[in-house]
Write an enzyme that holds these catalytic residues in place. Structure first.
Site, PDB file in Angstrom:
ATOM      1  N   ARG A 171      46.073  76.265  43.805  1.00 58.92           N
ATOM      2  CA  ARG A 171      46.857  76.811  42.784  1.00 58.92           C
ATOM      3  C   ARG A 171      47.198  78.448  42.997  1.00 58.92           C
ATOM      4  O   ARG A 171      47.348  78.868  42.106  1.00 58.92           O
ATOM      5  CB  ARG A 171      46.126  76.758  41.542  1.00 58.92           C
ATOM      6  CG  ARG A 171      46.127  75.319  40.847  1.00 58.92           C
ATOM      7  CD  ARG A 171      47.425  74.574  41.045  1.00 58.92           C
ATOM      8  NE  ARG A 171      47.364  73.200  40.469  1.00 58.92           N
ATOM      9  CZ  ARG A 171      46.922  72.094  41.115  1.00 58.92           C
ATOM     10  NH1 ARG A 171      46.614  72.207  42.272  1.00 58.92           N
ATOM     11  NH2 ARG A 171      46.700  71.219  40.437  1.00 58.92           N
ATOM     12  N   SER A 249      48.054  72.180  33.390  1.00 58.11           N
ATOM     13  CA  SER A 249      46.523  72.606  33.027  1.00 58.11           C
ATOM     14  C   SER A 249      46.890  74.133  32.747  1.00 58.11           C
ATOM     15  O   SER A 249      47.577  74.882  33.445  1.00 58.11           O
ATOM     16  CB  SER A 249      45.936  72.579  34.559  1.00 58.11           C
ATOM     17  OG  SER A 249      45.844  71.152  34.823  1.00 58.11           O
ATOM     18  N   GLU A 345      45.776  79.287  34.837  1.00 57.21           N
ATOM     19  CA  GLU A 345      46.609  78.978  35.883  1.00 57.21           C
ATOM     20  C   GLU A 345      48.128  79.309  35.891  1.00 57.21           C
ATOM     21  O   GLU A 345      48.679  79.803  37.066  1.00 57.21           O
ATOM     22  CB  GLU A 345      46.515  77.470  36.124  1.00 57.21           C
ATOM     23  CG  GLU A 345      47.072  76.868  37.323  1.00 57.21           C
ATOM     24  CD  GLU A 345      47.570  75.470  37.094  1.00 57.21           C
ATOM     25  OE1 GLU A 345      48.631  75.158  36.878  1.00 57.21           O
ATOM     26  OE2 GLU A 345      46.948  74.440  37.279  1.00 57.21           O
TER      27      GLU A 345
HETATM   28  N1  EPU Z   1      37.909  65.528  31.313  1.00 58.32           N
HETATM   29  C1  EPU Z   1      37.132  65.543  30.361  1.00 58.32           C
HETATM   30  N2  EPU Z   1      37.648  65.853  29.091  1.00 58.32           N
HETATM   31  C2  EPU Z   1      38.946  66.225  29.126  1.00 58.32           C
HETATM   32  C3  EPU Z   1      39.757  66.390  30.332  1.00 58.32           C
HETATM   33  C4  EPU Z   1      39.045  66.044  31.419  1.00 58.32           C
HETATM   34  O1  EPU Z   1      35.990  65.035  30.321  1.00 58.32           O
HETATM   35  O2  EPU Z   1      39.428  66.590  27.987  1.00 58.32           O
HETATM   36  C5  EPU Z   1      37.335  65.093  32.614  1.00 58.32           C
HETATM   37  C6  EPU Z   1      37.804  63.891  33.115  1.00 58.32           C
HETATM   38  O3  EPU Z   1      37.177  62.886  32.687  1.00 58.32           O
HETATM   39  C7  EPU Z   1      37.648  63.946  34.602  1.00 58.32           C
HETATM   40  C8  EPU Z   1      37.702  65.487  35.026  1.00 58.32           C
HETATM   41  O4  EPU Z   1      37.577  65.925  33.626  1.00 58.32           O
HETATM   42  O5  EPU Z   1      36.299  63.522  34.863  1.00 58.32           O
HETATM   43  C9  EPU Z   1      38.839  65.906  35.596  1.00 58.32           C
HETATM   44  O6  EPU Z   1      40.122  65.626  34.905  1.00 58.32           O
HETATM   45  P1  EPU Z   1      41.488  65.194  35.451  1.00 58.32           P
HETATM   46  O7  EPU Z   1      41.287  64.095  36.305  1.00 58.32           O
HETATM   47  O8  EPU Z   1      42.422  64.810  34.130  1.00 58.32           O
HETATM   48  O9  EPU Z   1      41.970  66.502  36.154  1.00 58.32           O
HETATM   49  P2  EPU Z   1      41.944  67.980  35.908  1.00 58.32           P
HETATM   50  O10 EPU Z   1      40.831  68.575  36.868  1.00 58.32           O
HETATM   51  O11 EPU Z   1      41.647  68.228  34.471  1.00 58.32           O
HETATM   52  C10 EPU Z   1      43.475  68.527  37.875  1.00 58.32           C
HETATM   53  C11 EPU Z   1      44.558  69.385  38.042  1.00 58.32           C
HETATM   54  C12 EPU Z   1      46.139  68.633  37.540  1.00 58.32           C
HETATM   55  C13 EPU Z   1      46.043  67.182  38.297  1.00 58.32           C
HETATM   56  C14 EPU Z   1      45.078  66.589  38.034  1.00 58.32           C
HETATM   57  C15 EPU Z   1      44.981  65.432  39.049  1.00 58.32           C
HETATM   58  C16 EPU Z   1      43.933  71.786  37.971  1.00 58.32           C
HETATM   59  C17 EPU Z   1      43.703  72.831  37.311  1.00 58.32           C
HETATM   60  N3  EPU Z   1      44.543  70.755  37.237  1.00 58.32           N
HETATM   61  O12 EPU Z   1      43.079  68.302  36.626  1.00 58.32           O
HETATM   62  O13 EPU Z   1      47.213  69.520  37.867  1.00 58.32           O
HETATM   63  O14 EPU Z   1      47.343  66.579  37.935  1.00 58.32           O
HETATM   64  O15 EPU Z   1      43.686  67.358  38.635  1.00 58.32           O
HETATM   65  O16 EPU Z   1      44.892  65.754  40.362  1.00 58.32           O
HETATM   66  O17 EPU Z   1      43.517  71.741  39.029  1.00 58.32           O
HETATM   67  C18 EPU Z   1      48.398  71.328  36.822  1.00 58.32           C
HETATM   68  O18 EPU Z   1      47.919  72.021  37.590  1.00 58.32           O
HETATM   69  O19 EPU Z   1      48.974  71.699  35.802  1.00 58.32           O
HETATM   70  C19 EPU Z   1      47.913  69.790  36.786  1.00 58.32           C
HETATM   71  C20 EPU Z   1      48.374  69.083  35.689  1.00 58.32           C
END
Ligand code: EPU
Length: 349
Positions: A171, A249, A345
């Protein structure tokens, strides 16, 4: 009232609420729109605008306006998409910085060129994609990036930047930094080229996509199927900015050393963590925020989304100050419990 100076149309006192996906109220004292490289050069050569500090605005989907920007807002509206070249190895496509990212992803599939499907439905414009090296479901822009054109906002010269020159990180890129060597506010991206390899295979390593494979029994999906899966997954957990203001995010997923990770696991065995190639670990910021009990909580009209704690939302009429207050409160509580500093971010103005 817009005033015409040369060919540059200057707009004064423009409300930016409709120009940022969080729907934050702010006023641009001066706004100009650019639709071509020549327009950018006109801005650079303009007696008033040329030397002024600039905020480059695409769809405003990764921007938090905490106040009225004290600079000239340059809205990028450079359009166009084309298949630039193709050989046995890859197809190179090019799109104008003002194009909507998702539309370009859909268009590449219509052209029979897979490779961007995991990046479907990411809000924002093509020009913003390299700025934060957008990524989702196992792919980052840098994995498909060929080069980009930009106009230097001091000299007005057009330059082409290689992947190395963009200094992509998680990012992150050279366009997010304003210090030495950084290009934030100094360079305006006009066109981006993507290299889509002919030898395509679906990228399905991400947990949510693995689940789709299990659910459907489709072990070798085509690109359109992956595109549809990604759209469904995103629609289920991320709010559509047209309905609920947000910037995706709000924090980056923090990276910690192996020792730090071990230490945290000892205290919280359920913490979601992913090993990285260099031996460090990426932690799920959404999980950390969730574990601190923030899901659904709010400060004023700014809230933590109830389906994904990493996303902050506008409950309607939130101010930039409320969003920052909420973000700081979350940072403090995550630091208090886990000793980890979350980094925002989006670009905060
Ligand atoms: N989780 C929780 N509680 C929550 C949210 C997430 O326990 O409220 C856990 C989920 O169960 C999962 C883990 O955290 O095990 C990761 O969550 P998720 O798969 O939703 O992905 P993320 O790491 O929160 C990242 C990117 C997103 C991207 C997704 C899919 C970043 C900061 N964010 O989110 O990107 O769409 O992975 O690849 O890297 C963005 O950058 O704006 C964005 C949406």
């Amino acid at each position: 009232m817009p005033s015409i100076q040369g060919a540059v149309t200057i707009e004064r006192g423009v409300a930016l609420r409709a120009y940022n996906t969080f729907g934050l109220p702010a006023i641009a004292h001066t706004l100009v729109r650019v639709r071509s490289d020549a327009d950018v050069r006109r801005v650079v050569d303009h007696p008033e605008l040329g030397r002024a500090k600039k905020l480059i605005l695409g769809a405003g989907s990764n921007l938090i306006l905490s106040r009225d920007p004290d600079c000239v807002v340059v809205r990028v509206e450079i359009m166009g998409r084309r298949v630039l070249s193709q050989d046995d190895d890859a197809v190179v496509v090019e799109a104008g910085a003002g194009e909507t990212w998702h539309d370009v992803v859909a268009w590449t599939l219509q052209q029979g060129c897979p490779g961007l499907e995991n990046l479907a439905l990411i809000p924002g414009t093509v020009g913003a994609a390299p700025v934060q090296n957008i990524g989702a479901y196992g792919i980052e822009l840098k994995d498909r990036f060929e080069s980009l054109d930009a106009v230097d906002l001091v000299t007005g010269r057009s330059v082409t930047l290689s992947p190395q020159a963009c200094r992509f990180g998680y990012r992150d890129s050279v366009f997010k930094h304003s210090g030495f060597g950084g290009l934030a506010g100094k360079s305006l991206i006009t066109r981006v080229r993507m290299r889509l390899p002919r030898r395509w295979a679906p990228v399905l390593g991400y947990l949510d996509l693995e689940r789709k494979v299990h659910e459907t029994g489709i072990t070798a999906p085509d690109a359109q199927t992956v595109f549809d899966w990604v759209c469904t997954i995103r629609r289920n957990k991320l709010p559509d900015p047209r309905d609920i203001g947000n910037v995706g995010s709000f924090f980056k997923n923090p990276v910690v050393s192996a020792e730090q990770c071990k230490d945290i696991i000892a205290r919280d065995p359920h913490i979601v963590h992913y090993p990285l190639a260099d031996g460090s670990y990426k932690l799920a910021a959404g999980w950390l925020i969730d574990a601190c009990g923030w899901k659904g909580k709010s400060i004023g009209r700014a809230a933590v989304y109830d389906k994904q704690a990493l996303v902050l939302v506008n409950r309607g009429g939130a101010s930039g100050a409320e969003v920052l207050m909420l973000a700081r409160a979350i940072q403090e509580s995550v630091y208090g419990r886990f000793g980890i500093r979350l980094e925002p971010e989006p670009v905060v103005v």
